[in-house]
Design an enzyme around this catalytic site. Sequence first.
Site, PDB file in Angstrom:
ATOM      1  N   ASP A 140       6.084  -1.349  -1.195  1.00 29.48           N
ATOM      2  CA  ASP A 140       5.056  -0.892  -0.272  1.00 29.48           C
ATOM      3  C   ASP A 140       5.681   0.183   0.617  1.00 29.48           C
ATOM      4  OD1 ASP A 140       2.985  -0.620   1.530  1.00 29.48           O
ATOM      5  OD2 ASP A 140       2.637  -2.779   1.705  1.00 29.48           O
ATOM      6  N   ASP A 150       0.082   3.678  -2.070  1.00 25.99           N
ATOM      7  CA  ASP A 150       1.396   3.360  -1.504  1.00 25.99           C
ATOM      8  C   ASP A 150       1.920   1.985  -1.885  1.00 25.99           C
ATOM      9  OD1 ASP A 150      -0.394   1.873   0.045  1.00 25.99           O
ATOM     10  OD2 ASP A 150       0.963   1.922   1.761  1.00 25.99           O
ATOM     11  N   GLU A 151       1.365   1.375  -2.901  1.00 26.60           N
ATOM     12  CA  GLU A 151       1.771   0.024  -3.263  1.00 26.60           C
ATOM     13  C   GLU A 151       1.789  -0.179  -4.758  1.00 26.60           C
ATOM     14  OE1 GLU A 151      -0.050  -3.781  -1.920  1.00 26.60           O
ATOM     15  OE2 GLU A 151      -0.459  -2.579  -0.142  1.00 26.60           O
TER      16      GLU A 151
END
Length: 348
Positions: A10, A108-109
């Site tokens: 993350d 973003d993960e």
Amino acid sequence: MKKRIILHIDMDYFFAQIEERENPQFKGKPIVVGADPRGGKGRGVVSTANYEARSFGIKSATPISRAFRLCPQAVFLPVNMDFYEKVSLSVFKIVSKKAKKVEKVSLDEAYLDLSDKCRSYKEAEKVGEEIKKEIYKKERLTCTVGIGENKMMAKIACELAKPDGLKVIKPSQTKKIIEEMPLETIPGIGPKTKEAIQKYLKKKNAKIKDARKIKKEKLIDLFGKRGDDFYHKLRGVDNSLVEGERKAKSVGKEHTFQKDTRDPEKIIKVFRRLVGDVYRQAKEEKIKGLVVVCRFEDFETHTKQASFEPGNYKEDFLYKKGVSLLLRFLTRSNKKIRLIGFRVSLPE
DNA sequence: AAGTTCTTATTAC
DNA sequence: CTAACGGTAATAAGAACTT
């Protein structure tokens, strides 16, 4: 069923961290990325806030008006999605080299299944360190990595290590480590489910260990299919797989008006644009249905849908069909409209 | 009564 | 008169409609 090693990555306060990097003069100040607190009389919410801003109580999804009240001196920046997407691509280029299967959760993960590649948690930890190093070297951005025996535990490990951290939860620690955590630690348990569980337990601030007392049958009774899932997750068990690329099942777009309105001119003008945007985004895909969304001033939200044989329908067809559904909302209610949306569904 | 389709609720990022 | 909530997508359950 062989044991797995799953890694979750993350990016730390992603959008805000990118803005910090691009605008070093703001470094150390509270930064809020999201809607303009002045424009449109402050409709909209915070997308991402850096840690300085969080210390004022601002977080993702905080109404922007409230964020402004909490910290008027913060730097408020608009969302520059195109740029964040580019950075995300660069990050995923690095991450994708580290495992056969990479499941992208958002910009973003991601989850990585390291079961083939790594024979121990030590090895997996090395991979995590490499990822952190390589991303920082290339993009000057920090991230946090969590490693566990399944997706849920990897994500929880990640949460515990934030920001700029790396944490491993070994299978032997799994059951114990989550028992004192709040219910919403479990992915899929949000405010409503938490409330329902606490009501059943007649206990406020219930922890995972409290909910473990509920019989599986009862959970299924209360929450259906999800109940079974919860039963296992409360005990650290999550057999869901790391999925590769997934195709979108629908694409859509919504628009909130600056002021609530019932003016058909305005409404249809916006709707026209939404349909065009969605149509272009759905590109060459066949379309098998459409949904029109209408949110009234009091937040009551309704949808109308139509479905058809999967095919390459013209934009004009979708527009006409959509408008006719949309106009029914105006007829059926005297309330002003806050938001409208248009979505198309795509075949499997 | 079973099988679709539609609508709403909930969750997540 | 005191500033309450985006946008996008998935999934599940139950209602409503068909056959």
